[in-house]
Design a protein around this motif. Structure first.
Motif, mmCIF file in Angstrom:
data_model
loop_
_atom_site.group_PDB
_atom_site.id
_atom_site.type_symbol
_atom_site.label_atom_id
_atom_site.label_comp_id
_atom_site.label_asym_id
_atom_site.label_seq_id
_atom_site.Cartn_x
_atom_site.Cartn_y
_atom_site.Cartn_z
ATOM 1 N N ASP A 1 -9.013 1.362 -0.304
ATOM 2 C CA ASP A 1 -7.887 -0.003 -0.837
ATOM 3 C C ASP A 1 -9.163 -0.931 -1.486
ATOM 4 O O ASP A 1 -9.735 -1.565 -0.892
ATOM 5 C CB ASP A 1 -7.553 -0.716 0.260
ATOM 6 C CG ASP A 1 -7.076 -1.855 -0.105
ATOM 7 O OD1 ASP A 1 -7.233 -2.511 -1.599
ATOM 8 O OD2 ASP A 1 -5.871 -1.837 0.855
ATOM 9 N N TYR B 1 -10.973 2.769 5.850
ATOM 10 C CA TYR B 1 -10.370 2.615 4.621
ATOM 11 C C TYR B 1 -12.026 2.599 3.749
ATOM 12 O O TYR B 1 -12.730 2.256 4.406
ATOM 13 C CB TYR B 1 -10.124 1.304 4.653
ATOM 14 C CG TYR B 1 -8.530 1.210 5.092
ATOM 15 C CD1 TYR B 1 -6.974 0.462 4.958
ATOM 16 C CD2 TYR B 1 -8.386 0.889 6.822
ATOM 17 C CE1 TYR B 1 -6.164 1.565 4.822
ATOM 18 C CE2 TYR B 1 -7.246 0.951 7.028
ATOM 19 C CZ TYR B 1 -6.428 0.922 6.531
ATOM 20 O OH TYR B 1 -5.052 0.538 6.618
ATOM 21 N N GLU C 1 -4.810 1.337 -4.601
ATOM 22 C CA GLU C 1 -4.723 1.766 -3.469
ATOM 23 C C GLU C 1 -3.789 3.008 -2.998
ATOM 24 O O GLU C 1 -2.832 3.327 -3.129
ATOM 25 C CB GLU C 1 -3.526 0.473 -2.593
ATOM 26 C CG GLU C 1 -4.303 -0.900 -2.505
ATOM 27 C CD GLU C 1 -3.128 -1.846 -1.620
ATOM 28 O OE1 GLU C 1 -3.786 -2.737 -1.034
ATOM 29 O OE2 GLU C 1 -1.948 -1.730 -2.248
ATOM 30 N N GLU D 1 -8.511 6.424 3.511
ATOM 31 C CA GLU D 1 -7.213 5.492 2.637
ATOM 32 C C GLU D 1 -8.106 4.898 1.373
ATOM 33 O O GLU D 1 -9.235 3.858 1.778
ATOM 34 C CB GLU D 1 -6.378 5.083 3.035
ATOM 35 C CG GLU D 1 -5.378 5.614 4.056
ATOM 36 C CD GLU D 1 -4.639 4.985 4.867
ATOM 37 O OE1 GLU D 1 -4.356 4.094 3.961
ATOM 38 O OE2 GLU D 1 -3.934 5.024 5.979
ATOM 39 N N GLU E 1 0.197 -4.920 2.475
ATOM 40 C CA GLU E 1 -1.032 -4.456 3.534
ATOM 41 C C GLU E 1 -0.648 -4.361 5.010
ATOM 42 O O GLU E 1 0.106 -5.281 5.511
ATOM 43 C CB GLU E 1 -1.949 -6.254 3.353
ATOM 44 C CG GLU E 1 -2.687 -6.667 2.247
ATOM 45 C CD GLU E 1 -3.232 -5.784 1.238
ATOM 46 O OE1 GLU E 1 -2.934 -4.911 1.602
ATOM 47 O OE2 GLU E 1 -3.682 -6.423 0.166
#
Length: 321
Positions: free
Chosen positions: A264, A182, A235, A262, A307
């Motif tokens: 976020d 992330y 996100e 990813e 989430e």
């Protein structure tokens, strides 16, 4: 008395005269030469062919051939030529551009009036004011321009080089990101394009998350831009990007890809948290729940958005969820 008359071209660019003649038997020939400055000289010819040096006085030379036979009879023959041994000055040849993605280039020309234009040693007629020449594709084409006057004197050459480039920049694209699943607001992403060659005047742009980021370069080989995620609230799973780069002639190309990370950058938020009311007291209070050893209290937490994974803390203590 000439059986064969000596001949000369009207324009001569040499200080050596070469000619032939023939006269009847017993005829003596004297040549009188008058230079453009009116200075005369004479020479008795002894036979043909004749090689005769002259000085380099430019202009009209007059030649008088005086003949006398054995009986003292006289005859004469006159002719002339113009001596021109001075070469024209080199021409001016100015290309409309020195780098182009077109197949031809216009060259503006100027020089001595009436001269013949030579391009790479080949005649192109009387000097024009301009000419259009073909270019070799994706290469540097070199032309040599010279002038030749009517006497045959050749100027020095002028060289003009024009680069033809119709190919877009080529190179390698890379993306530098932290080695983590992330990416959060403290991270940044660097997009890099390394060209296979120097690209003067080139520029690049990266489109990422619907925003354009201009790439910069200090050597016109490595182009890069850095995207700080602290300025982005989103996100996104494996977001896409498009990198476009164009050279000074607007030849352009683009590269597309996706991050494997990813993103976020939005902090989780509790919308509600409920549990059975608990009272901590040494005094008995009716209608209250007392917690003893090994007693567990069920607490429900609801987040304001989905989430994938969260950790919940009570103060500084991690709560197992």
């Amino acid at each position: 008395y000439f059986v064969t008359t000596p001949t000369f071209t009207s324009l001569i660019n040499s200080t050596t005269l070469n000619f032939t003649y023939a006269v009847e038997s017993g005829v003596a020939v004297t040549l009188v030469m008058t230079a453009p400055d009116s200075i005369s000289s004479s020479i008795v010819l002894s036979g043909s062919p004749v090689t005769l040096p002259i000085d380099n006085t430019q202009g009209l030379w007059n030649l008088s051939f005086m003949m006398q036979d054995a009986a003292q009879n006289h005859a004469s023959y006159s002719t002339s030529f113009t001596l021109d041994t001075i070469a024209p000055s080199a021409p001016s040849a100015i290309p409309a551009t020195t780098i182009s993605n077109a197949n031809q280039v216009d060259i503006s020309l100027s020089g001595e009036s009436g001269t013949i234009l030579l391009i790479d040693g080949l005649s192109h007629g009387v000097l024009p004011s301009s000419t259009t020449l073909n270019l070799v594709s994706n290469s540097v084409t070199t032309f040599q321009f010279a002038l030749q006057d009517l006497a045959g004197n050749l100027s020095s050459a002028v060289t003009v080089s024009v680069t033809q480039d119709s190919l877009p920049p080529s190179g390698v694209v890379s993306v530098s990101v932290p080695d983590q699943e992330y990416l959060v607001s403290t991270n940044s992403i660097e997009f890099i394009f390394v060209s296979n060659q120097v690209e003067p005047g080139a520029n690049g742009v990266v489109n990422f998350l619907s925003m354009d980021y201009i790439m910069s370069s200090t050597d016109q080989i490595r182009f890069s831009t850095s995207v700080s995620l602290s300025l982005i609230s989103t996100e996104w799973d494996t977001p896409d990007y498009t990198l476009s780069i164009s050279d000074a002639l607007t030849n352009s190309t683009s590269f597309s890809g996706s991050l494997t990370n990813e993103i976020d950058t939005i902090s989780p938020s509790l919308s509600s948290a409920t549990t059975t009311p608990i009272v901590f007291s040494t005094d008995f209070l009716p209608e209250s729940t007392y917690v003893g050893r090994d007693y567990r209290v069920l607490m429900d937490f609801e987040l304001s958005k989905v989430e994938q994974e969260v950790q919940v803390y009570y103060g500084s203590d991690l709560i197992n969820t």
